[in-house]
Scaffold this active site. Structure first.
Site, mmCIF file in Angstrom:
data_model
loop_
_atom_site.group_PDB
_atom_site.id
_atom_site.type_symbol
_atom_site.label_atom_id
_atom_site.label_comp_id
_atom_site.label_asym_id
_atom_site.label_seq_id
_atom_site.Cartn_x
_atom_site.Cartn_y
_atom_site.Cartn_z
ATOM 1 N N GLU A 47 0.878 -1.165 0.000
ATOM 2 C CA GLU A 47 0.000 0.000 0.000
ATOM 3 C C GLU A 47 0.920 1.221 0.000
ATOM 4 O O GLU A 47 1.796 1.331 0.863
ATOM 5 C CB GLU A 47 -0.881 -0.002 1.256
ATOM 6 C CG GLU A 47 -1.833 1.172 1.248
ATOM 7 C CD GLU A 47 -2.763 1.208 2.463
ATOM 8 O OE1 GLU A 47 -2.749 0.278 3.278
ATOM 9 O OE2 GLU A 47 -3.488 2.211 2.566
ATOM 10 N N ARG A 273 5.071 -12.814 9.694
ATOM 11 C CA ARG A 273 5.762 -11.586 9.343
ATOM 12 C C ARG A 273 7.079 -11.509 10.098
ATOM 13 O O ARG A 273 7.262 -12.169 11.115
ATOM 14 C CB ARG A 273 4.883 -10.375 9.636
ATOM 15 C CG ARG A 273 4.652 -10.118 11.116
ATOM 16 C CD ARG A 273 3.560 -9.089 11.360
ATOM 17 N NE ARG A 273 3.870 -7.777 10.832
ATOM 18 C CZ ARG A 273 3.165 -7.175 9.862
ATOM 19 N NH1 ARG A 273 2.134 -7.755 9.316
ATOM 20 N NH2 ARG A 273 3.487 -5.974 9.477
ATOM 21 N N LYS A 283 4.171 0.411 9.852
ATOM 22 C CA LYS A 283 4.199 1.657 9.089
ATOM 23 C C LYS A 283 3.612 2.806 9.901
ATOM 24 O O LYS A 283 4.034 3.946 9.764
ATOM 25 C CB LYS A 283 3.440 1.492 7.771
ATOM 26 C CG LYS A 283 4.364 1.090 6.636
ATOM 27 C CD LYS A 283 3.707 1.303 5.288
ATOM 28 C CE LYS A 283 2.899 0.081 4.925
ATOM 29 N NZ LYS A 283 2.386 0.119 3.555
HETATM 30 P P1 ATP Z 1 -0.232 -1.574 6.751
HETATM 31 O O1 ATP Z 1 -0.343 -1.573 8.219
HETATM 32 O O2 ATP Z 1 -0.132 -0.225 6.154
HETATM 33 O O3 ATP Z 1 -1.121 -2.523 6.027
HETATM 34 P P2 ATP Z 1 1.839 -3.353 5.963
HETATM 35 O O4 ATP Z 1 3.168 -3.401 6.638
HETATM 36 O O5 ATP Z 1 0.970 -4.520 5.966
HETATM 37 O O6 ATP Z 1 1.215 -2.092 6.583
HETATM 38 P P3 ATP Z 1 1.626 -3.308 3.101
HETATM 39 O O7 ATP Z 1 2.035 -2.227 2.202
HETATM 40 O O8 ATP Z 1 0.198 -3.682 3.134
HETATM 41 O O9 ATP Z 1 2.098 -2.854 4.518
HETATM 42 O O10 ATP Z 1 2.522 -4.576 2.875
HETATM 43 C C1 ATP Z 1 2.840 -5.093 1.614
HETATM 44 C C2 ATP Z 1 3.184 -6.546 1.730
HETATM 45 O O11 ATP Z 1 4.287 -6.717 2.603
HETATM 46 C C3 ATP Z 1 2.034 -7.323 2.311
HETATM 47 O O12 ATP Z 1 1.865 -8.516 1.559
HETATM 48 C C4 ATP Z 1 2.462 -7.620 3.705
HETATM 49 O O13 ATP Z 1 1.936 -8.832 4.147
HETATM 50 C C5 ATP Z 1 3.993 -7.677 3.582
HETATM 51 N N1 ATP Z 1 4.615 -7.304 4.855
HETATM 52 C C6 ATP Z 1 4.406 -6.175 5.548
HETATM 53 N N2 ATP Z 1 5.102 -6.188 6.707
HETATM 54 C C7 ATP Z 1 5.786 -7.353 6.735
HETATM 55 C C8 ATP Z 1 6.684 -7.965 7.675
HETATM 56 N N3 ATP Z 1 7.027 -7.370 8.825
HETATM 57 N N4 ATP Z 1 7.186 -9.171 7.369
HETATM 58 C C9 ATP Z 1 6.853 -9.781 6.218
HETATM 59 N N5 ATP Z 1 6.017 -9.278 5.303
HETATM 60 C C10 ATP Z 1 5.473 -8.076 5.550
#
Ligand code: ATP
Ligand code: MG
Length: 570
Positions: A47, A273, A283
């Site tokens: 996002e 994650r 984020k």
């Molecule tokens: P938000 O809280 O804004 O949703 P987010 O960290 O999930 O934050 P996204 O931009 O939705 O951010 O994440 C993009 C991709 O990265 C998603 O598929 C998410 O699952 C993956 N991702 C995000 N944070 C992690 C993490 N700490 N470890 C592994 N994968 C992650």
């Protein structure tokens, strides 16, 4: 957070090391072997509401890695369904960071916003099938009516609106007739479902906000749940890999795919994650750190963002290796900082040119070295890589050494400079300290030393030994520089678990040394090249550098200081 045991983590790491295998790759392989999947298609769906961090890197390496290994493709898809938080700056940064990490989506760059048209049509499809309805219940009330894990949800009085009325209202929502929050479109699934996500989830909300890509065309936007799986289906994604928080959303993901005339049948899989000790990978928190000025920006070298790690000097290959070593599992855990630092240090040790830099200078005068004379000595660029060759370093009567390398009254095991003590200057000579000169305040400001001309190159012909080898720079041509030393951004291993994350910030995370002296070979080289300042660590030039005023960031120290620090209770 549920924490995997150390044994689990070790087993996982061993498995990952063996063949890069993990449960996701096993699933993909089985699908390919059984002919269920012809071409493996994955996607990385950020996002654009912030910069990518090391957790995203895990997901990027996983999605692009699997596609590559199985001869498929990985899409970069911006999950841009919430125009209020998304910005072009983030879109640009995300693209740059994925490329920097070493991955290429080719022509497969997509945006969920490209699908607003079909998503709208599919919402209409659900309404016509009696599987979606417009609900006017205020959001807070709706939340309460959803029930709890032990109590079923209660139906909204709008749940049984006619198809005609729903179609009319949904059309008017789109036409902009209603204010934000006045109505939503909900799926009509099962208010008694054990899974809360199936209790008539919201599919569309009204949001009068311009979108970076679609402008004012839309004032209703699909929710994550409605957009994600359908976007996967449009792109013919075969394996939609996400983090464990979405496990409970999978039944809804499947329900939507089954109830819509989508062009393909993607499947969702979840993995744990990444959580990294002494930092935060949320984020929301990272955004706040930037907004409130706790750091200098998204690319502050203390940030766990890819932009921050890049600025700090961490090579992308080290991040990929880190992702490979931690592997993929379904148990959440907190990864030790040392696991991240190992591959960084290993790689830098191989590639970094060795240089000499004095961070806290103390002047040395070699009393028996002729005034006005200097000479060039040969120094090895990288003992790990003979092809890196050698360079010449200037030696003269006035030098700088590290302030910490002198003690007037040393304890027993201090082998460096002190009055009467002889040491080796790297690549140069043995010198012996005769006297420490002090200022009026009693501080040592200069060392008066002598050198032994017979020890040129660093060895005494009579075979006598010294117990320390110090780095140094010649006063004649040393370049003044600023050096920034970094510690972890947070002072505790799991700041996310604290009541107030911001109270856990490490006040000593940045130390700026403004009066350093570096050897001139550092100036004018390939600016982004990693260097090792001998005995100090790995460094890289910061973009804040100006002509004649280099600024260096310490990427990482030479040794793993973690075990030691912990033992001290620090
Ligand atoms: P938000 O809280 O804004 O949703 P987010 O960290 O999930 O934050 P996204 O931009 O939705 O951010 O994440 C993009 C991709 O990265 C998603 O598929 C998410 O699952 C993956 N991702 C995000 N944070 C992690 C993490 N700490 N470890 C592994 N994968 C992650
Ligand atoms: Mg997300």
């Amino acid at each position: 957070m549920s924490t995997g045991t150390a044994a689990e983590a070790a087993a996982r790491e061993a498995a990952a090391k063996e063949g890069g295998r993990d449960f996701l790759r096993d699933i993909v392989e089985a699908d390919v072997k059984a002919g269920r999947v012809k071409e493996v298609v994955t996607r990385f769906p950020p996002e654009p509401n912030g910069y990518l961090h090391i957790g995203h890197a895990k997901s990027i390496c996983l999605n692009f890695g699997i596609a590559e290994e199985f001869g498929g493709r990985c899409h970069l898809r911006f999950d841009d369904t919430n125009p209020t938080k998304e910005e072009q700056e983030f879109i640009d940064a995300i693209e740059a960071d994925v490329r920097w990490l070493g991955f290429d989506w080719g022509k497969h760059l997509y945006h969920a916003s490209d699908y607003f048209g079909p998503l709208y049509e599919w919402a209409v499809h659900l309404i016509k099938a009696g599987k979606a309805y417009v609900d006017d219940t205020p959001l807070e009330e709706m939340r309460q009516m959803r029930g709890t894990l032990t109590e079923p949800g209660r139906p909204s009085k709008f749940r049984n609106r006619s198809v005609e009325e729903n179609l009319d209202l949904f059309r008017r929502m789109r036409a902009g007739e209603f204010p934000n929050g006045a109505r939503v479109l909900r799926a009509k699934i099962d208010l008694a479902a054990g899974n809360m996500n199936l209790r008539d989830p919201v599919l569309y909300r009204i949001l009068h906000a311009a979108h970076p890509r679609t402008g004012d065309k839309w004032c209703i936007y699909p929710t994550y749940d409605f957009a994600h799986g359908q976007s996967d289906a449009i792109e013919h994604v075969t394996h939609s890999i996400c983090t464990l928080e979405f496990e409970d959303h999978r039944p809804l993901y499947d329900w939507l795919i089954e109830n819509l005339p989508v062009p393909s049948r993607p499947r969702q899989y979840e993995f744990a994650r990444l959580n990294l000790a002494y930092t935060v990978l949320s984020k929301r928190v990272l955004t706040k750190l930037v907004a409130e000025g706790h750091v200098s920006g998204w690319d502050d070298p203390r940030m766990p963002t890819l932009a921050g790690l890049r600025r700090r000097g961490v090579p992308p290959a080290a991040i990929r290796e880190f992702a490979r070593r931690i592997g993929v599992a379904r148990a959440n855990s907190l990864v030790e900082m040392a696991i991240f630092e190992h591959p960084v240090r290993e790689l830098l040790n191989k590639i970094a040119l060795r240089r000499m830099a004095v961070l806290r200078p103390l002047k040395v005068v070699i009393e028996n070295y002729p005034e006005g004379r200097t000479e060039q000595l040969e120094a090895v660029n990288n003992p790990e890589d003979p092809s890196a060759g050698t360079r010449r370093v200037r030696f003269g009567r006035e030098l700088f050494v590290e302030r910490d390398d002198f003690m007037e009254n040393p304890p027993k095991k201090f082998f460096r400079l002190s009055p009467g003590k002889e040491v080796r200057l790297r690549y140069a000579y043995f010198i012996k300290c005769r006297e420490a000169v002090k200022n009026a305040a009693g501080e040592v400001v200069e060392l008066r030393c002598t050198y032994d001309p017979a020890t040129r190159g660093g060895n005494a012909p009579d075979g006598r030994k010294v117990q320390a080898t110090l780095h140094w720079v010649a006063a004649a041509d040393a370049v003044p520089a600023e050096v920034r030393l970094y510690e972890t951004l947070f002072k505790t291993p799991d700041p996310a678990a604290a009541d107030d994350i911001f109270a856990e910030l490490n006040p000593n995370s940045l130390e700026v040394l403004t009066d350093c002296r570096i050897e001139p070979a550092l100036v004018g080289g390939n600016s982004r090249e990693a260097v090792q300042f001998e005995r100090q660590g790995y460094f890289c030039l910061d973009p804040d550098s100006a002509p004649g005023k280099p600024v260096y960031n310490r990427t990482i120290g030479l040794r793993d200081t973690w075990a030691k620090e912990k033992a001290k209770g620090g």
